[in-house]
Design a protein around this motif. Structure first.
Motif, mmCIF file in Angstrom:
data_model
loop_
_atom_site.group_PDB
_atom_site.id
_atom_site.type_symbol
_atom_site.label_atom_id
_atom_site.label_comp_id
_atom_site.label_asym_id
_atom_site.label_seq_id
_atom_site.Cartn_x
_atom_site.Cartn_y
_atom_site.Cartn_z
ATOM 1 N N THR A 1 0.806 -1.277 0.015
ATOM 2 C CA THR A 1 -0.045 0.161 -0.031
ATOM 3 C C THR A 1 0.951 1.210 -0.086
ATOM 4 O OG1 THR A 1 -1.831 -1.068 1.245
ATOM 5 C CG2 THR A 1 -2.009 1.333 1.294
ATOM 6 N N ILE A 2 2.050 1.403 0.829
ATOM 7 C CA ILE A 2 2.632 2.411 1.032
ATOM 8 C C ILE A 2 3.622 2.685 -0.377
ATOM 9 C CG2 ILE A 2 4.806 3.411 2.055
ATOM 10 C CD1 ILE A 2 3.663 2.319 4.766
ATOM 11 N N ILE A 3 4.040 1.292 -0.950
ATOM 12 C CA ILE A 3 4.685 1.597 -2.116
ATOM 13 C C ILE A 3 3.942 2.378 -3.421
ATOM 14 C CG2 ILE A 3 5.614 0.196 -4.058
ATOM 15 C CD1 ILE A 3 6.606 -1.851 -2.006
ATOM 16 N N GLU A 4 2.594 1.519 -3.306
ATOM 17 C CA GLU A 4 1.680 2.243 -4.232
ATOM 18 C C GLU A 4 1.552 3.846 -4.045
ATOM 19 O OE1 GLU A 4 -2.714 1.304 -4.581
ATOM 20 O OE2 GLU A 4 -1.634 0.021 -6.063
ATOM 21 N N MET A 5 1.373 4.190 -2.888
ATOM 22 C CA MET A 5 0.996 5.546 -2.517
ATOM 23 C C MET A 5 2.212 6.436 -2.901
ATOM 24 S SD MET A 5 -0.759 4.984 1.277
ATOM 25 C CE MET A 5 -0.660 6.934 1.517
#
Length: 307
Positions: free
Chosen positions: A117-121
């Motif tokens: 999720t953080i990678i995508e954000m």
């Protein structure tokens, strides 16, 4: 007896902290706990036996970060299958050494050191970890755990719902390939008193995202001490249609480490049990065989939550 049947009869006792116990023993290694099944099998077998002797019905393998994504920084991604086979075999040997009762082995699968999720954000062009890459890493891990002889899986310290789905999808694929139907536990770690995991997802949202994976249990580990987790366990116990697990830290860490006494942890978990909220209980960071022994003593006459 099948573990799913045992859960209907009594509260099962998990083991306690692995990483913090390893540190207490003063083992000389590079900080990669997941390599210990390959380098220090005798030490891990001793730890498992210490928890079994304290009353654990379930011991978890020392494979929390034994996936290719997490092992990349150690240069050991190619050894992950071997780590998981060895970790499962060591725990299996310890469990089988207990002749007076059944002890189950759950294969530990942690969140990895990357949050999808953080990678995508962040949309970092240098970041190459995708859902498929993480799923493949978990797939190899799950196959190793099956081949090593686990009785089930525990996807634990979940801090990102997408990572958890990658692990659960990989477990399903591995079980289909191996022809097994082993139970799966899932345990989340919340970051603060809002009751959300690291990526901001609430426990209710997390449960809804994983409930179709036929979980044996859903619950909380790590996070805080047991006293602070009561309202969140109550929240998910009212929602979940599976067993509920709780294995908290020995309080919050201090400059001296984790210092919550075994009786304090046990009393807080007993309050949950008396209110009919839990089916499995144990300890996470900072807990020791003494904590498990006290939890076992407090809970042995309390009926499990009905679900």
């Amino acid at each position: 007896m099948d573990i799913r049947e045992a859960l209907k009869e009594r509260i099962l006792i998990l083991d306690g902290g692995m990483g913090t116990y390893i540190q207490q023993l003063g083992i000389s290694y590079d900080g990669n706990n997941d390599a210990l099944p390959l380098t220090h099998p005798d030490v891990l077998e001793r730890i498992h036996k210490d928890y079994i002797n304290a009353g654990s019905d379930i011991v978890c393998t020392c494979t929390f970060g034994a996936n290719a994504v997490s092992q990349h920084g150690y240069g050991m991604s190619d050894r992950c299958y071997d780590m998981n086979v060895a970790g499962a075999q060591i725990a299996r040997k310890a469990a089988n050494s207990c002749t007076d009762r059944k002890v189950w082995v759950m294969g530990s699968m942690g969140p990895s050191d990357k949050s999808l999720t953080i990678i995508e954000m962040m949309m970092d062009p240098e970041e190459t970890v995708t859902f498929d890459v993480l799923e493949d890493a978990y797939f190899i891990q799950a196959k190793g755990l099956i081949d090593g002889g686990v009785d089930g899986f525990i996807v634990e310290t979940v801090t990102d719902g997408r990572n958890a789905v990658a692990a659960l999808t990989a477990i399903n694929k591995a079980q289909q390939e191996k022809g097994t139907n082993l139970p799966v536990m899932l345990s989340a770690s919340i970051m603060n008193t809002s009751g959300c995991i690291m990526t901001g997802m609430s426990l209710a949202e997390l449960y809804d995202s994983v409930k179709d994976y036929n979980l044996m249990s859903f619950g909380l580990n790590c996070s805080f001490g047991a006293n602070e987790l009561y309202p969140f366990i109550k929240e998910i116990a009212e929602k979940a249609e599976c067993a509920i697990s709780i294995y908290p830290n020995a309080g919050l860490p201090t400059a001296h480490g984790y210092d919550e006494k075994p009786c304090d942890t046990a009393n807080a978990i007993t309050a949950m049990a008396n209110d009919g909220l839990i089916n499995l209980a144990g300890g996470c960071c900072g807990t020791t065989p003494d904590h498990i022994r006290e939890i076992k003593h407090h809970l042995e006459k309390i009926a499990p939550r009905k679900y």
